[in-house]
Each structure stands twice: as C-alpha cells, then as structure tokens.
Design a protein around this motif. Structure first.
Motif: not given
Length: 79
Positions: A55-72
């Motif tokens: 996971g990571y964040h860009d200062g505004e939003k947090e992202y997780s590997f789970l966000d698109d895990y099903d697709k990838k």
C-alpha cells in the motif's frame, strides 16, 4: 537528541539502548560486509514498483494492493 524515540528504556522487558542506536550499529555491521550499504538502502526507496507494494498514499488518497487484486490476481484457466 530531543527525540523521545531515542530515549533509553531501563526495564526488564525492553532493551537499554534506543532503536535508533540499534539500527546505527546494525548498519555499521553491514558496512563490514558491503561498504555500499548506505547508498543501497537510499537507492532502494527510489526504485519502488507501485504494483508490487502492499500500500501507499499520495497525500490525498490511500491505495492498497487489494483495490484491484481480483483483476490482477486471477489467472484464467487456458485449457
């Protein structure tokens, strides 16, 4: 140092040296094995593939590997 994290603990459950000092000693040990350990650590944070980290964040939003895990993460059966 005024940093509270560098204060030494003096209890039976904790080490008597700070984690900062412990890490300095660990890196010093690794310098005996690899004199370029400092630059290798520094470079490692510049060569991050965002598709491979948890996971990571860009200062505004947090992202997780789970966000698109099903697709990838799915491998379709080709048979």
């Amino acid at each position: 140092c005024a940093c509270r994290f560098t204060e030494q603990e003096d209890t039976e459950h904790f080490s008597t040296q700070s984690k900062r000092q412990e890490m300095k000693e660990l890196i010093q040990h690794y310098r005996t094995i690899n004199p370029y350990v400092d630059i290798n650590i520094f470079r490692s944070v510049h060569r991050v593939n965002l598709n491979t980290i948890i996971g990571y964040h860009d200062g505004e939003k947090e992202y997780s590997f789970l966000d698109d895990y099903d697709k990838k993460g799915c491998v379709e059966d080709e048979s």
